[in-house]
Scaffold this active site. Structure first.
Site, PDB file in Angstrom:
ATOM      1  N   ARG A 163      40.391 -71.394 -10.071  1.00 53.93           N
ATOM      2  CA  ARG A 163      41.640 -70.739  -9.663  1.00 53.93           C
ATOM      3  C   ARG A 163      41.948 -71.063  -8.202  1.00 53.93           C
ATOM      4  O   ARG A 163      43.070 -70.906  -7.733  1.00 53.93           O
ATOM      5  CB  ARG A 163      41.565 -69.220  -9.894  1.00 53.93           C
ATOM      6  CG  ARG A 163      42.868 -68.518  -9.583  1.00 53.93           C
ATOM      7  CD  ARG A 163      43.111 -67.150 -10.251  1.00 53.93           C
ATOM      8  NE  ARG A 163      41.966 -66.387 -10.612  1.00 53.93           N
ATOM      9  CZ  ARG A 163      41.205 -65.674  -9.760  1.00 53.93           C
ATOM     10  NH1 ARG A 163      41.508 -65.648  -8.474  1.00 53.93           N
ATOM     11  NH2 ARG A 163      40.161 -65.008 -10.197  1.00 53.93           N
TER      12      ARG A 163
ATOM     13  N   ASP B  38      65.230 -74.443  -0.864  1.00 52.11           N
ATOM     14  CA  ASP B  38      65.020 -74.873  -2.251  1.00 52.11           C
ATOM     15  C   ASP B  38      65.645 -76.260  -2.376  1.00 52.11           C
ATOM     16  O   ASP B  38      66.861 -76.405  -2.379  1.00 52.11           O
ATOM     17  CB  ASP B  38      65.678 -73.866  -3.207  1.00 52.11           C
ATOM     18  CG  ASP B  38      65.418 -74.187  -4.677  1.00 52.11           C
ATOM     19  OD1 ASP B  38      65.192 -75.372  -4.996  1.00 52.11           O
ATOM     20  OD2 ASP B  38      65.470 -73.254  -5.500  1.00 52.11           O
TER      21      ASP B  38
ATOM     22  N   LYS C 148      62.015 -79.839 -12.716  1.00 52.23           N
ATOM     23  CA  LYS C 148      63.260 -80.608 -12.773  1.00 52.23           C
ATOM     24  C   LYS C 148      63.000 -82.070 -12.375  1.00 52.23           C
ATOM     25  O   LYS C 148      62.302 -82.761 -13.079  1.00 52.23           O
ATOM     26  CB  LYS C 148      64.318 -79.942 -11.894  1.00 52.23           C
ATOM     27  CG  LYS C 148      64.387 -78.407 -12.054  1.00 52.23           C
ATOM     28  CD  LYS C 148      64.885 -77.927 -13.402  1.00 52.23           C
ATOM     29  CE  LYS C 148      64.708 -76.441 -13.657  1.00 52.23           C
ATOM     30  NZ  LYS C 148      65.203 -75.536 -12.625  1.00 52.23           N
TER      31      LYS C 148
ATOM     32  N   TYR D 120      70.196 -70.421  -7.602  1.00 52.30           N
ATOM     33  CA  TYR D 120      69.543 -70.396  -8.907  1.00 52.30           C
ATOM     34  C   TYR D 120      69.439 -68.938  -9.359  1.00 52.30           C
ATOM     35  O   TYR D 120      69.001 -68.078  -8.596  1.00 52.30           O
ATOM     36  CB  TYR D 120      68.166 -71.050  -8.791  1.00 52.30           C
ATOM     37  CG  TYR D 120      67.374 -70.899 -10.048  1.00 52.30           C
ATOM     38  CD1 TYR D 120      67.792 -71.500 -11.231  1.00 52.30           C
ATOM     39  CD2 TYR D 120      66.210 -70.142 -10.081  1.00 52.30           C
ATOM     40  CE1 TYR D 120      67.083 -71.350 -12.400  1.00 52.30           C
ATOM     41  CE2 TYR D 120      65.489 -69.982 -11.252  1.00 52.30           C
ATOM     42  CZ  TYR D 120      65.934 -70.593 -12.406  1.00 52.30           C
ATOM     43  OH  TYR D 120      65.224 -70.431 -13.559  1.00 52.30           O
TER      44      TYR D 120
END
Ligand SMILES: *Cc1c(COP(=O)(O)O)cnc(C)c1O
Length: 382
Positions: A50, A175, A200, A101
């Protein structure tokens, strides 16, 4: 020649590979392990998966190089945004674009509802409004910039809004999902952290959900990255190694995908401006996303975005295309089309007859024929 001097197109291909040595694989393998052999005193090494994974490191090296910083992979784009927002002090002020977004605006609304943050929504293209929102008492802690915005394609003057945020002591998160580091590198404009939905363009094949946060190679950047790393580990906001491997594989072709889809998008935007079914085209002049508004046919009232006939016609376009895929999301090799307001979470100032086109890498003439046929049909079938 140092790697930093390679063009970004070359870096996308070459970074994050195993060292060139006889017999070594040319690609970083997918490391599927939950733990690592103990290394003695228990303090050194990664220890548990992790905390770290070599496949993540390869992807982070490549994306970090492209953005000019140091990257951390996250489970999704939204997980990377949530990690940055966790850094805002409790009750702190976040200035954010009102068109962004919808997952970002939704997360901000959730956090605001519990008092975790206060949100000031702005039009990022209006610098005076941005300055006022940043400076109002209490002054902002974080500016979120998304440029171009999703789905309205507003373009901010990043350098100017970043400087304005720094002038009041706010951090800036950009972003950069729509632009990719090949078209815009916000760290060079002074951003404190860049995030991507690697779902994306970075991965590019609509087959993974993945995020990444990139911080500058400075002391302040490394301190923020360390905090984001703690957040990723302690909240478990980690990606699967297979997803990261797929994204790294997709990243290798980023330059040719961005070039081809951008050329297609520019040509389609020009043609769409001439099409009688299209009342407005939004296209910043670069990138691969185009937003169009659909008229409701001869009987509709010109210029009324919420005109029910326009909405119906826009839905008809989505239903009629055979090559363009009617789906949410963007940034894949395949062209996608969507009426954003079909989602109740979409901001209501986004016109209801707006279609977001994510232009892919297919042959331009095939894309145009399919789309223009659907546009023509949308005006005559009612
Ligand atoms: C899709 C998207 C996100 C969210 O990313 P996920 O990987 O879906 O969590 C964030 N910002 C923008 C601009 C996006 O398009």
């Amino acid at each position: 020649m140092p790697e930093q001097q390679w063009s970004l197109d070359t870096q996308a291909v070459a970074l994050g590979r195993p060292a060139h040595s006889a017999g070594a694989p040319v690609n970083e393998p997918v490391t599927l392990t939950s733990t690592y052999h103990a290394d003695g005193d228990g303090d050194g090494g990664v220890g548990y998966a992790r905390v770290g994974n070599p496949t993540w490191t390869a992807f982070e090296t490549a994306v970090g190089g492209l953005e000019g910083g140091e990257a951390l992979a996250f489970a999704s784009g939204l997980a990377s945004i949530a990690a940055v927002l966790a850094h805002v002090p409790h009750g702190g002020v976040v200035v954010a674009p009102h068109h962004a977004y919808s997952g970002t605006t939704g997360l901000l609304a959730d956090l605001a509802a519990t008092g975790a943050v206060q949100v000031r929504a702005v039009d990022l293209t209006d610098v005076a409004v941005v300055r006022a929102a940043l400076a109002a008492e209490p002054a902002a802690d974080l500016l979120i910039a998304e440029s171009p915005t999703n789905p309205m394609l507003e373009v901010a003057d990043l350098h100017v809004v970043i400087d304005a945020a720094h002038a009041v002591g706010a951090l800036v998160m950009v972003d950069n999902t729509f632009a990719t580091p090949l078209l815009q590198r916000p760290l060079t404009d002074g951003a404190d952290v860049v995030i991507h939905s690697a779902t994306k363009y970075l991965s590019g094949h609509s087959d993974v959900i993945l995020g990444v946060a990139v911080t500058p190679p400075t002391d302040a950047g490394r301190a923020l990255r360390a905090q984001l790393h703690v957040h990723r580990t302690s909240r478990g906001a980690i990606p699967g190694p297979m997803e990261v491997w797929l994204a790294l594989r997709g990243l290798r072709t980023l330059a040719v995908r961005v070039e081809r889809s951008g050329t297609n998008a520019a040509a389609l935007a020009d043609r769409l401006r001439q099409h009688p079914a299209v009342s407005r085209v939004r296209y910043p002049g670069w990138g691969s996303i185009v937003a169009i508004e659909i008229t409701g046919g001869a009987e509709s009232t010109a210029g009324r975005g919420d005109d029910a006939r326009g909405v119906e016609a826009a839905e008809a376009v989505c239903a009629a295309t055979r090559l363009w895929i009617h789906s949410t999301s963007l940034g894949g090799v395949e062209s996608q089309i969507e009426r954003r307001r079909r989602h109740t979470a979409e901001v209501v100032s986004v016109p209801a007859n707006l279609l977001r086109l994510s232009v892919g890498i297919e042959a331009l003439e095939d894309l145009w024929r399919d789309l223009s046929d659907a546009l023509d049909a949308s005006q005559s079938t009612r």
